[in-house]
Design a protein around this motif. Structure first.
Motif, PDB file in Angstrom:
ATOM      1  N   MET A   1     -29.812 -46.389  49.934  1.00  0.00           N
ATOM      2  CA  MET A   1     -28.436 -45.974  49.922  1.00  0.00           C
ATOM      3  C   MET A   1     -27.873 -46.367  48.560  1.00  0.00           C
ATOM      4  SD  MET A   1     -25.539 -45.730  52.637  1.00  0.00           S
ATOM      5  CE  MET A   1     -26.720 -45.801  53.862  1.00  0.00           C
ATOM      6  N   LEU A   2     -27.159 -45.450  47.987  1.00  0.00           N
ATOM      7  CA  LEU A   2     -26.553 -45.655  46.673  1.00  0.00           C
ATOM      8  C   LEU A   2     -25.055 -45.450  46.760  1.00  0.00           C
ATOM      9  CD1 LEU A   2     -29.026 -43.427  44.649  1.00  0.00           C
ATOM     10  CD2 LEU A   2     -29.083 -45.901  44.829  1.00  0.00           C
ATOM     11  N   TRP A   3     -24.326 -46.116  45.900  1.00  0.00           N
ATOM     12  CA  TRP A   3     -22.884 -45.935  45.811  1.00  0.00           C
ATOM     13  C   TRP A   3     -22.577 -45.045  44.620  1.00  0.00           C
ATOM     14  CZ3 TRP A   3     -18.511 -45.953  48.237  1.00  0.00           C
ATOM     15  CH2 TRP A   3     -17.332 -45.892  47.522  1.00  0.00           C
ATOM     16  N   SER A   4     -21.722 -44.041  44.829  1.00  0.00           N
ATOM     17  CA  SER A   4     -21.252 -43.163  43.768  1.00  0.00           C
ATOM     18  C   SER A   4     -19.737 -43.212  43.756  1.00  0.00           C
ATOM     19  CB  SER A   4     -21.724 -41.729  44.034  1.00  0.00           C
ATOM     20  OG  SER A   4     -20.987 -40.815  43.255  1.00  0.00           O
ATOM     21  N   ASP A   5     -19.146 -43.493  42.592  1.00  0.00           N
ATOM     22  CA  ASP A   5     -17.685 -43.496  42.493  1.00  0.00           C
ATOM     23  C   ASP A   5     -17.101 -42.123  42.821  1.00  0.00           C
ATOM     24  OD1 ASP A   5     -17.471 -46.175  41.851  1.00  0.00           O
ATOM     25  OD2 ASP A   5     -17.611 -45.809  39.697  1.00  0.00           O
ATOM     26  N   LEU A   7     -18.604 -39.756  44.970  1.00  0.00           N
ATOM     27  CA  LEU A   7     -18.923 -39.277  46.316  1.00  0.00           C
ATOM     28  C   LEU A   7     -18.809 -40.324  47.409  1.00  0.00           C
ATOM     29  CD1 LEU A   7     -22.129 -37.263  45.370  1.00  0.00           C
ATOM     30  CD2 LEU A   7     -19.829 -36.350  45.732  1.00  0.00           C
ATOM     31  N   GLY A   8     -18.997 -41.571  47.079  1.00  0.00           N
ATOM     32  CA  GLY A   8     -19.088 -42.631  48.086  1.00  0.00           C
ATOM     33  C   GLY A   8     -20.547 -42.993  48.274  1.00  0.00           C
ATOM     34  N   TYR A   9     -20.950 -43.306  49.500  1.00  0.00           N
ATOM     35  CA  TYR A   9     -22.345 -43.666  49.752  1.00  0.00           C
ATOM     36  C   TYR A   9     -23.205 -42.418  49.884  1.00  0.00           C
ATOM     37  CZ  TYR A   9     -21.131 -48.516  50.472  1.00  0.00           C
ATOM     38  OH  TYR A   9     -20.704 -49.803  50.282  1.00  0.00           O
ATOM     39  N   VAL A  10     -24.381 -42.482  49.264  1.00  0.00           N
ATOM     40  CA  VAL A  10     -25.346 -41.393  49.330  1.00  0.00           C
ATOM     41  C   VAL A  10     -26.674 -41.993  49.772  1.00  0.00           C
ATOM     42  CG1 VAL A  10     -26.550 -39.591  48.033  1.00  0.00           C
ATOM     43  CG2 VAL A  10     -24.179 -40.160  47.454  1.00  0.00           C
ATOM     44  N   LEU A  11     -27.233 -41.429  50.828  1.00  0.00           N
ATOM     45  CA  LEU A  11     -28.524 -41.883  51.340  1.00  0.00           C
ATOM     46  C   LEU A  11     -29.618 -41.025  50.726  1.00  0.00           C
ATOM     47  CD1 LEU A  11     -30.132 -43.642  53.348  1.00  0.00           C
ATOM     48  CD2 LEU A  11     -29.820 -41.802  55.001  1.00  0.00           C
ATOM     49  N   LEU A  12     -30.565 -41.677  50.060  1.00  0.00           N
ATOM     50  CA  LEU A  12     -31.727 -40.999  49.502  1.00  0.00           C
ATOM     51  C   LEU A  12     -32.941 -41.405  50.321  1.00  0.00           C
ATOM     52  CD1 LEU A  12     -31.229 -41.512  45.671  1.00  0.00           C
ATOM     53  CD2 LEU A  12     -30.909 -39.413  46.964  1.00  0.00           C
ATOM     54  N   PRO A  13     -33.439 -40.523  51.155  1.00  0.00           N
ATOM     55  CA  PRO A  13     -34.597 -40.870  51.976  1.00  0.00           C
ATOM     56  C   PRO A  13     -35.863 -40.931  51.111  1.00  0.00           C
ATOM     57  CG  PRO A  13     -33.654 -38.756  52.638  1.00  0.00           C
ATOM     58  CD  PRO A  13     -32.912 -39.221  51.447  1.00  0.00           C
ATOM     59  N   LEU A  14     -36.285 -42.136  50.788  1.00  0.00           N
ATOM     60  CA  LEU A  14     -37.440 -42.336  49.915  1.00  0.00           C
ATOM     61  C   LEU A  14     -38.676 -42.707  50.709  1.00  0.00           C
ATOM     62  CD1 LEU A  14     -35.758 -44.507  47.145  1.00  0.00           C
ATOM     63  CD2 LEU A  14     -36.194 -42.053  47.086  1.00  0.00           C
ATOM     64  N   ASN A  15     -39.811 -42.272  50.201  1.00  0.00           N
ATOM     65  CA  ASN A  15     -41.091 -42.660  50.773  1.00  0.00           C
ATOM     66  C   ASN A  15     -41.767 -43.605  49.788  1.00  0.00           C
ATOM     67  OD1 ASN A  15     -43.631 -42.973  51.782  1.00  0.00           O
ATOM     68  ND2 ASN A  15     -44.100 -40.799  51.946  1.00  0.00           N
ATOM     69  N   PRO A  16     -41.759 -44.923  50.061  1.00  0.00           N
ATOM     70  CA  PRO A  16     -42.358 -45.870  49.123  1.00  0.00           C
ATOM     71  C   PRO A  16     -43.880 -45.846  49.139  1.00  0.00           C
ATOM     72  CG  PRO A  16     -41.599 -47.007  51.065  1.00  0.00           C
ATOM     73  CD  PRO A  16     -41.171 -45.570  51.204  1.00  0.00           C
ATOM     74  N   GLU A  17     -44.471 -45.118  50.080  1.00  0.00           N
ATOM     75  CA  GLU A  17     -45.929 -45.104  50.200  1.00  0.00           C
ATOM     76  C   GLU A  17     -46.553 -43.846  49.625  1.00  0.00           C
ATOM     77  OE1 GLU A  17     -46.677 -45.762  54.328  1.00  0.00           O
ATOM     78  OE2 GLU A  17     -45.684 -47.700  54.306  1.00  0.00           O
ATOM     79  N   SER A  18     -45.770 -43.016  48.966  1.00  0.00           N
ATOM     80  CA  SER A  18     -46.336 -41.799  48.396  1.00  0.00           C
ATOM     81  C   SER A  18     -47.257 -42.153  47.237  1.00  0.00           C
ATOM     82  CB  SER A  18     -45.231 -40.845  47.950  1.00  0.00           C
ATOM     83  OG  SER A  18     -44.503 -41.401  46.883  1.00  0.00           O
ATOM     84  N   GLU A  19     -48.201 -41.292  46.961  1.00  0.00           N
ATOM     85  CA  GLU A  19     -49.210 -41.557  45.936  1.00  0.00           C
ATOM     86  C   GLU A  19     -48.607 -41.686  44.539  1.00  0.00           C
ATOM     87  OE1 GLU A  19     -52.226 -38.586  46.222  1.00  0.00           O
ATOM     88  OE2 GLU A  19     -52.640 -39.046  48.312  1.00  0.00           O
ATOM     89  N   ASP A  20     -47.517 -40.980  44.288  1.00  0.00           N
ATOM     90  CA  ASP A  20     -46.918 -40.984  42.958  1.00  0.00           C
ATOM     91  C   ASP A  20     -45.687 -41.886  42.886  1.00  0.00           C
ATOM     92  OD1 ASP A  20     -45.546 -39.316  44.664  1.00  0.00           O
ATOM     93  OD2 ASP A  20     -45.194 -37.745  43.197  1.00  0.00           O
ATOM     94  N   GLY A  21     -45.679 -42.952  43.680  1.00  0.00           N
ATOM     95  CA  GLY A  21     -44.546 -43.874  43.681  1.00  0.00           C
ATOM     96  C   GLY A  21     -43.493 -43.427  44.679  1.00  0.00           C
ATOM     97  N   PHE A  22     -42.284 -43.878  44.493  1.00  0.00           N
ATOM     98  CA  PHE A  22     -41.203 -43.504  45.400  1.00  0.00           C
ATOM     99  C   PHE A  22     -40.897 -42.023  45.249  1.00  0.00           C
ATOM    100  CE2 PHE A  22     -40.564 -48.044  45.132  1.00  0.00           C
ATOM    101  CZ  PHE A  22     -40.214 -48.359  46.435  1.00  0.00           C
ATOM    102  N   ARG A  23     -40.802 -41.341  46.366  1.00  0.00           N
ATOM    103  CA  ARG A  23     -40.529 -39.912  46.351  1.00  0.00           C
ATOM    104  C   ARG A  23     -39.430 -39.617  47.370  1.00  0.00           C
ATOM    105  NH1 ARG A  23     -45.214 -36.196  48.400  1.00  0.00           N
ATOM    106  NH2 ARG A  23     -44.820 -37.643  50.060  1.00  0.00           N
ATOM    107  N   VAL A  24     -38.480 -38.777  46.996  1.00  0.00           N
ATOM    108  CA  VAL A  24     -37.418 -38.372  47.917  1.00  0.00           C
ATOM    109  C   VAL A  24     -38.033 -37.429  48.941  1.00  0.00           C
ATOM    110  CG1 VAL A  24     -35.189 -37.211  48.163  1.00  0.00           C
ATOM    111  CG2 VAL A  24     -35.629 -38.647  46.161  1.00  0.00           C
TER     112      VAL A  24
END
Length: 99
Positions: A1-5, A7-24
């Motif tokens: 979850m990220l804060w944007s002045d 937009l407010g809070y933005v959820l970025l669904p990331l996969n930390p186990e993807s082969e190429d690092g974190f992927r949305v």
């Protein structure tokens, strides 16, 4: 979850186990209210319990042990924010068989 002045809070669904690092994994989601944030949190807790139980079944086949774990994990949030308790009810009615 990220804060944007802007937009407010933005959820970025990331996969930390993807082969190429974190992927949305899917489209970012704008969190527009405290209720929406709490609903999302409850849902994420539910899916974490089911997905990491190691039982390998669908979410609509959750058992009593998983139900107890979901309740245990949701309890601190519901105690602090009782006005959002009703957000947990659909998790139980949709995924757990009646007791």
């Amino acid at each position: 979850m990220l804060w944007s002045d802007k937009l407010g809070y933005v959820l970025l669904p990331l996969n930390p186990e993807s082969e190429d690092g974190f992927r949305v994994e899917s489209e970012p989601e704008l969190i527009e209210s405290a209720e929406m944030l709490c609903d999302r949190l409850f849902t994420e807790i539910f899916y974490d319990v089911i997905n990491f139980s190691g039982k390998g079944h669908d979410t609509d086949q959750a058992d009593d042990e998983e139900r107890a774990e979901v309740q245990r994990r949701l309890s601190p949030y519901i105690e602090q924010f009782p006005e959002y308790k009703s957000l947990a009810e659909p998790l139980y009615t949709q995924h757990f068989s009646p007791c």
